[in-house]
Design an enzyme around this catalytic site. Structure first.
Site, PDB file in Angstrom:
ATOM      1  N   GLN A  49       0.767  -1.265   0.278  1.00 18.21           N
ATOM      2  CA  GLN A  49       0.369  -0.224  -0.230  1.00 18.21           C
ATOM      3  C   GLN A  49       0.918   1.030  -0.514  1.00 18.21           C
ATOM      4  O   GLN A  49       0.260   2.189  -0.818  1.00 18.21           O
ATOM      5  CB  GLN A  49      -1.133   0.041   0.951  1.00 18.21           C
ATOM      6  CG  GLN A  49      -1.795   0.950   1.452  1.00 18.21           C
ATOM      7  CD  GLN A  49      -3.837   0.257   0.276  1.00 18.21           C
ATOM      8  OE1 GLN A  49      -3.507  -1.216   0.708  1.00 18.21           O
ATOM      9  NE2 GLN A  49      -3.768   1.150  -0.202  1.00 18.21           N
TER      10      GLN A  49
ATOM     11  N   LYS B 277       1.455   2.205  -3.654  1.00 18.31           N
ATOM     12  CA  LYS B 277       0.476   1.926  -4.138  1.00 18.31           C
ATOM     13  C   LYS B 277      -0.115   3.321  -4.119  1.00 18.31           C
ATOM     14  O   LYS B 277      -0.516   4.297  -4.922  1.00 18.31           O
ATOM     15  CB  LYS B 277      -0.447   1.181  -3.893  1.00 18.31           C
ATOM     16  CG  LYS B 277      -1.798   1.449  -4.751  1.00 18.31           C
ATOM     17  CD  LYS B 277      -3.012   0.376  -3.935  1.00 18.31           C
ATOM     18  CE  LYS B 277      -2.533  -0.968  -3.754  1.00 18.31           C
ATOM     19  NZ  LYS B 277      -4.010  -1.779  -3.315  1.00 18.31           N
TER      20      LYS B 277
ATOM     21  N   LYS C 221      -2.337  -0.988   6.546  1.00 20.76           N
ATOM     22  CA  LYS C 221      -3.386  -2.087   6.395  1.00 20.76           C
ATOM     23  C   LYS C 221      -4.267  -2.623   7.792  1.00 20.76           C
ATOM     24  O   LYS C 221      -3.353  -2.612   8.442  1.00 20.76           O
ATOM     25  CB  LYS C 221      -3.295  -2.738   5.286  1.00 20.76           C
ATOM     26  CG  LYS C 221      -4.281  -3.757   4.852  1.00 20.76           C
ATOM     27  CD  LYS C 221      -3.993  -3.652   3.586  1.00 20.76           C
ATOM     28  CE  LYS C 221      -5.925  -3.791   2.897  1.00 20.76           C
ATOM     29  NZ  LYS C 221      -5.321  -3.537   1.906  1.00 20.76           N
TER      30      LYS C 221
ATOM     31  N   GLY D 216     -12.386  -0.114   3.109  1.00 15.77           N
ATOM     32  CA  GLY D 216     -12.948  -1.773   2.655  1.00 15.77           C
ATOM     33  C   GLY D 216     -11.653  -2.335   2.309  1.00 15.77           C
ATOM     34  O   GLY D 216     -10.424  -1.822   1.658  1.00 15.77           O
ATOM     35  N   ASP D 217     -11.983  -3.838   1.799  1.00 21.35           N
ATOM     36  CA  ASP D 217     -11.071  -4.695   1.802  1.00 21.35           C
ATOM     37  C   ASP D 217     -11.894  -6.155   1.616  1.00 21.35           C
ATOM     38  O   ASP D 217     -13.321  -6.422   1.661  1.00 21.35           O
ATOM     39  CB  ASP D 217      -9.591  -4.823   2.322  1.00 21.35           C
ATOM     40  CG  ASP D 217      -8.660  -5.422   1.093  1.00 21.35           C
ATOM     41  OD1 ASP D 217      -7.720  -4.946   0.389  1.00 21.35           O
ATOM     42  OD2 ASP D 217      -8.812  -6.675   1.519  1.00 21.35           O
TER      43      ASP D 217
HETATM   44  P1  NDP Z   1     -14.660  -8.859  -2.271  1.00 19.30           P
HETATM   45  O1  NDP Z   1     -14.964  -9.697  -0.231  1.00 19.30           O
HETATM   46  O2  NDP Z   1     -15.915  -8.571  -2.375  1.00 19.30           O
HETATM   47  O3  NDP Z   1     -14.764 -10.448  -2.717  1.00 19.30           O
HETATM   48  C1  NDP Z   1     -13.378 -11.281  -2.450  1.00 19.30           C
HETATM   49  C2  NDP Z   1     -13.676 -12.121  -4.348  1.00 19.30           C
HETATM   50  O4  NDP Z   1     -12.244 -12.956  -3.834  1.00 19.30           O
HETATM   51  C3  NDP Z   1     -15.137 -12.932  -3.593  1.00 19.30           C
HETATM   52  O5  NDP Z   1     -15.127 -13.406  -4.943  1.00 19.30           O
HETATM   53  C4  NDP Z   1     -13.645 -14.320  -2.501  1.00 19.30           C
HETATM   54  O6  NDP Z   1     -14.332 -15.637  -2.733  1.00 19.30           O
HETATM   55  C5  NDP Z   1     -12.860 -14.310  -3.390  1.00 19.30           C
HETATM   56  N1  NDP Z   1     -12.285 -14.833  -2.561  1.00 19.30           N
HETATM   57  C6  NDP Z   1     -11.677 -14.066  -1.616  1.00 19.30           C
HETATM   58  N2  NDP Z   1      -9.985 -15.088  -1.091  1.00 19.30           N
HETATM   59  C7  NDP Z   1     -10.269 -16.259  -1.445  1.00 19.30           C
HETATM   60  C8  NDP Z   1      -9.976 -16.624  -1.514  1.00 19.30           C
HETATM   61  N3  NDP Z   1      -8.475 -16.962  -0.291  1.00 19.30           N
HETATM   62  N4  NDP Z   1      -9.338 -18.144  -2.395  1.00 19.30           N
HETATM   63  C9  NDP Z   1     -10.386 -17.839  -3.339  1.00 19.30           C
HETATM   64  N5  NDP Z   1     -11.160 -17.008  -3.557  1.00 19.30           N
HETATM   65  C10 NDP Z   1     -10.938 -16.020  -2.444  1.00 19.30           C
HETATM   66  O7  NDP Z   1     -13.185  -8.621  -1.861  1.00 19.30           O
HETATM   67  P2  NDP Z   1     -12.502  -7.463  -2.906  1.00 19.30           P
HETATM   68  O8  NDP Z   1     -13.126  -7.420  -4.573  1.00 19.30           O
HETATM   69  O9  NDP Z   1     -12.343  -5.769  -2.609  1.00 19.30           O
HETATM   70  O10 NDP Z   1     -11.334  -7.627  -2.984  1.00 19.30           O
HETATM   71  C11 NDP Z   1     -10.521  -8.783  -4.063  1.00 19.30           C
HETATM   72  C12 NDP Z   1      -8.605  -8.857  -3.723  1.00 19.30           C
HETATM   73  O11 NDP Z   1      -8.947  -6.715  -4.457  1.00 19.30           O
HETATM   74  C13 NDP Z   1      -7.929  -8.329  -3.331  1.00 19.30           C
HETATM   75  O12 NDP Z   1      -6.702  -8.785  -3.069  1.00 19.30           O
HETATM   76  C14 NDP Z   1      -8.341  -7.027  -2.141  1.00 19.30           C
HETATM   77  O13 NDP Z   1      -6.768  -6.791  -1.573  1.00 19.30           O
HETATM   78  C15 NDP Z   1      -7.760  -6.356  -3.792  1.00 19.30           C
HETATM   79  N6  NDP Z   1      -8.631  -4.373  -3.785  1.00 19.30           N
HETATM   80  C16 NDP Z   1      -9.288  -4.359  -3.496  1.00 19.30           C
HETATM   81  C17 NDP Z   1     -10.028  -3.103  -3.507  1.00 19.30           C
HETATM   82  C18 NDP Z   1     -11.262  -2.266  -3.090  1.00 19.30           C
HETATM   83  O14 NDP Z   1     -11.655  -1.249  -3.261  1.00 19.30           O
HETATM   84  N7  NDP Z   1     -11.796  -3.309  -2.163  1.00 19.30           N
HETATM   85  C19 NDP Z   1      -8.753  -2.580  -3.374  1.00 19.30           C
HETATM   86  C20 NDP Z   1      -7.810  -2.924  -4.041  1.00 19.30           C
HETATM   87  C21 NDP Z   1      -7.361  -3.865  -4.462  1.00 19.30           C
HETATM   88  P3  NDP Z   1     -16.466 -15.844  -1.546  1.00 19.30           P
HETATM   89  O15 NDP Z   1     -16.819 -15.183  -2.034  1.00 19.30           O
HETATM   90  O16 NDP Z   1     -16.593 -17.728  -2.121  1.00 19.30           O
HETATM   91  O17 NDP Z   1     -14.983 -16.180  -0.194  1.00 19.30           O
HETATM   92  O1  2IT Z   2      -5.853  -2.468  -1.142  1.00 19.25           O
HETATM   93  C1  2IT Z   2      -6.205  -1.904  -1.033  1.00 19.25           C
HETATM   94  O2  2IT Z   2      -5.790  -0.072  -2.468  1.00 19.25           O
HETATM   95  C2  2IT Z   2      -8.096  -1.520  -0.622  1.00 19.25           C
HETATM   96  N1  2IT Z   2      -8.124  -2.025  -0.348  1.00 19.25           N
HETATM   97  C3  2IT Z   2      -8.377   0.392  -0.364  1.00 19.25           C
HETATM   98  C4  2IT Z   2      -7.965   1.428   0.087  1.00 19.25           C
HETATM   99  C5  2IT Z   2      -8.477   2.411   0.589  1.00 19.25           C
HETATM  100  O3  2IT Z   2      -8.031   3.185   1.615  1.00 19.25           O
HETATM  101  O4  2IT Z   2      -9.696   2.681  -0.195  1.00 19.25           O
END
Ligand code: NDP
Ligand code: 2IT
Length: 445
Positions: free
Chosen positions: A111, A114, A126, A165-166
């Protein structure tokens, strides 16, 4: 130079035994940094790397709460405040049973770079918990969030540390966390959390921003080869916040997205994923991806397995770390892959990245390609500070400009260090130099 960096890295790793994901993230960044230290020996003299790899503060706490059956549950909470050279600590909270200190540290470390790349005034941090929100009632999630915030509130603030969130933390959880923060502090401090609801201080486009930004970044990479996302065959992993919005944007730009997954399996829909149906199942009903198959004709659902078995010209890994390994990468490359845009954090293993780079695949690392989420969090903070709210079109335009700018700076940096097209090198160096300069200016702290 390389041996001095190696010695620093080995000391960092030895100091954090067993934190495998943190080791992986540190190792990858160090691989890029020898040329910077040849140009800037002052960074070594000021021990910038040693300081950068040691979080400014790490908080680990007990989170007790009572489930619907009246049983007492105990989870572990984390917040790693990694680096505040450029602004308040900023980064998401992850609620997932796999969360441990090594995972939070890898995410916080990534982070830093980024957030630097976004060009916004944001430090890196984080947090999260090993709490599993899946199959928990709204009441249980609320009580967990209230207990989590009852400790976290004393460590965060608009000018100190701003969580978001994450995985496992979306609008519902941010609402409960914000409510408890407000109650304890007796302050309506909008800027303490991002990802808030639109009617109470959130920003339009923040929910879409990470997925949209990943597609915009990928489109920019394709453009450097005279190509476009339009007409590409796209496979996305995950079906959460990032994945759904990446699918929506890719389709809006004319791509055919044929597959997506969750942790139990994947669907293949050759007519193109129906985003409205996917949102209904995953966001409204909080159901499993398997239910998609029953509601749409000519769809196949594969229980278990890997979504990377589906051929694609563009791959967008949007689920979790190390979900795409060297074998999957080699198979994708053999079958016509052109580009990878990482929506998730570190979804490709080190071996997979090497396979992509050796094959000349356009590869956008997460710290650059998924920076649109945190960048739009910074836009939310701007709106909160000025008590303003911007239109969807204006905010989306700002996001697009930021993503194009991140792409261009990563590309220009890679070129200036003699490795054009290497976005890993470009992102690491460009992100690092800004933080290192600020650390030098701010003295030994
Ligand atoms: P969500 O919780 O909305 O979705 C996560 C998705 O990934 C779900 O479909 C989940 O499946 C799947 N998943 C999670 N863990 C696992 C695992 N161990 N093995 C297989 N599938 C998995 O999270 P986000 O979409 O917010 O985050 C997804 C990725 O993006 C993460 O790496 C996060 O760090 C990254 N990210 C998120 C940001 C954000 O703004 N939200 C910003 C930048 C990066 P299931 O529902 O079955 O658990
Ligand atoms: O991995 C990421 O960049 C996030 N989960 C979003 C972080 C944020 O502060 O919006």
């Amino acid at each position: 130079m390389d041996s001095r960096l190696d010695a620093i890295k080995e000391a960092v790793l030895a100091r954090s035994p067993g934190e495998l994901e943190f080791h992986q993230a540190v190792d990858e960044v160090f691989q890029s940094l020898a040329p910077v230290h040849r140009r800037h020996p002052e960074f070594l003299d000021a021990a910038v790397l040693e300081r950068l790899c040691e979080p400014e503060r790490q908080i680990i706490f007990r989170v007790p709460w009572v489930d619907d059956a009246g049983r007492i549950q105990i989870n572990r909470g984390f917040r790693v405040e990694f680096n505040s050279a450029l602004g308040p600590f900023k980064g998401g909270l992850r609620f997932h049973p796999s969360v441990n200190l090594g995972i939070v540290k890898f995410l916080g470390f990534e982070q830093i770079f980024k957030n630097s790349l976004t060009g916004m005034p944001l430090g890196g941090g984080k947090g999260g918990s090993d709490f599993d929100p899946r199959d928990r009632s709204d009441g249980e999630v609320m009580r967990f969030c209230q207990s989590f915030m009852t400790e976290l509130y004393r460590h965060i603030g608009e000018y100190t540390d701003v969580p978001a969130g994450d995985i496992g933390v979306g609008g519902r959880e941010i609402g409960y966390l914000f409510g408890q923060y407000k109650r304890i502090t007796n302050r309506y401090e909008s800027g303490v959390l991002t990802g808030k609801g639109i009617s109470w201080g959130g920003s339009l486009v923040r929910p879409e921003a990470t997925g949209y930004g990943t597609v915009i970044f990928t489109e920019q990479m394709l453009k450097t080869q005279g190509k476009s996302i339009e007409g590409q065959r796209v496979v996305v992993s995950g079906s959460g916040n990032v994945a759904i919005n990446a699918i929506e944007k890719a389709q809006a730009l004319g791509a055919l997205v044929v597959a997506c997954s969750d942790s139990e399996g994947y669907v293949v829909d050759e007519a193109g994923i129906d985003v409205a149906l996917l949102r209904q199942i995953k966001e409204v009903e909080r159901g499993r991806l398997k239910e998609y198959e029953a509601q749409r004709a000519r769809v196949s659902y594969v229980q278990g397995g890997s979504v990377w078995d589906v051929d694609a010209t563009v791959a967008l890994p949007c689920a979790t770390q190390n979900e795409l390994d060297g074998d999957a990468a080699a198979r994708l490359v053999r079958n016509g892959l052109l580009a990878v845009g990482e929506g998730a954090n570190m979804p490709s293993t080190r071996r997979a990245v090497t396979v992509f780079q050796e094959a000349g695949i356009l590869f956008g690392p997460g710290k650059a390609a998924n920076a649109g989420g945190v960048a739009t969090s910074a836009l939310e903070m701007q709106q909160n500070a000025s008590r303003d709210s911007w239109s969807f079109a204006h905010t989306e335009q700002r996001l697009a400009t930021i993503m194009v700018d991140i792409h261009d700076r990563c590309a220009a940096t890679a070129e200036s260090y003699g490795d054009p097209g290497n976005y890993v090198l470009g992102a690491n160096i460009c992100g690092f130099v800004k933080v290192a300069d600020a650390m030098l200016a701010q003295g030994v702290i």
